[in-house]
Design an enzyme around this catalytic site. Sequence first.
Site, PDB file in Angstrom:
ATOM      1  N   CYS A   1     -23.696  23.852 -93.791  1.00  0.00           N
ATOM      2  CA  CYS A   1     -22.966  23.090 -92.773  1.00  0.00           C
ATOM      3  C   CYS A   1     -21.469  23.080 -93.077  1.00  0.00           C
ATOM      4  CB  CYS A   1     -23.503  21.662 -92.704  1.00  0.00           C
ATOM      5  SG  CYS A   1     -22.663  20.649 -91.475  1.00  0.00           S
TER       6      CYS A   1
ATOM      7  N   CYS B   1     -27.996  15.769 -92.610  1.00  0.00           N
ATOM      8  CA  CYS B   1     -27.210  15.293 -91.472  1.00  0.00           C
ATOM      9  C   CYS B   1     -27.998  15.201 -90.178  1.00  0.00           C
ATOM     10  CB  CYS B   1     -25.970  16.165 -91.290  1.00  0.00           C
ATOM     11  SG  CYS B   1     -26.181  17.883 -91.761  1.00  0.00           S
TER      12      CYS B   1
END
Length: 373
Positions: A103, A200
Amino acid sequence: MTDNSKIRVVVGMSGGVDSSVTALLLKEQGYDVIGVFMKNWDDTDEFGVCTATEDYKDVAAVADQIGIPYYSVNFEKEYWDRVFEYFLAEYRAGRTPNPDVMCNKEIKFKAFLDYAMTLGADYVATGHYAQVKRDENGTVHMLRGADNGKDQTYFLSQLSQEQLQKTLFPLGHLQKSEVREIAERAGLATAKKKDSTGICFIGEKNFKQFLSQYLPAQKGRMMTIDGRDMGEHAGLMYYTIGQRGGLGIGGQHGGDNQPWFVVGKDLSQNILYVGQGFYHEALMSNSLDASVIHFTREMPEEFTFECTAKFRYRQPDSHVAVHVRGDKAEVVFAEPQRAITPGQAVVFYDGKECLGGGMIDMAYKNGQPCQYI
């Protein structure tokens, strides 16, 4: 005093206290600051807790408090293509992925950086606990955050020199407690907001339930290394090397009272191997192979060096010797290591500097592959 007013910094704001204080500090230092909230995951069709809407409200409240413009940008497609597809592919292969590393590499410091440039950014900034230091030649070195318990260089280890040249980490020299104090002193809306946990895009949801929506679970046998059948496992993707909980065999003992751990996976036979003892011999290895080797600054195509390394987040450093060939490396440990996990990151350090790292492919014990997948 330096005039920063002509330097535009675009801050990735999550709605948490760290990114809020990042924006505040930059504003106080006189920079031209813009806040941007990244929406990376479509939560409209999911059960469980998701906070994207509330988080954006917090970003807006903080931005209004400190007097900066703010925007929201949607990276759901980029996230799915570059992070989530990788996440699923790794689980299909029996590995344990690290989506936070990907990410940062693909979204927060690529898609977001590209977007920030369209806003006229000179730099981007995030609330990560890391530091950047420029040497006399203009090369940027990434250093550990001053707060050892919060240092996030492990997750930033795949960032390139080009990305680091455009990045500021205003919290890097601070302790987490100091960041909270700054937020409370300034009366920020996020001052008392608790830190987010977990991956996340999963948030607080049940991991097993979440994963089963995307990958069908295939139950199979749970066995000891010497072939004793210990019952049924729920699907190899739900277990990671060295895991203790969730096996459902706590009451079964093989001659001693030590707890059971996952010690291996056989993907072709769909067998989960378990053993007793934290330091079970099947969990120990003395070298690994890694790929996707990447350094934060220019290095030779092939070279050997000694350094320290981490094989998981918040683990103490271990001394290693590394032989690099292109984007692959062999890493030999000075002392045997426990539960080296394929799919996780190995990250190299020289003192305070994070040199880079790669993804673990295979662990070895005395030259023989460990049956981890």
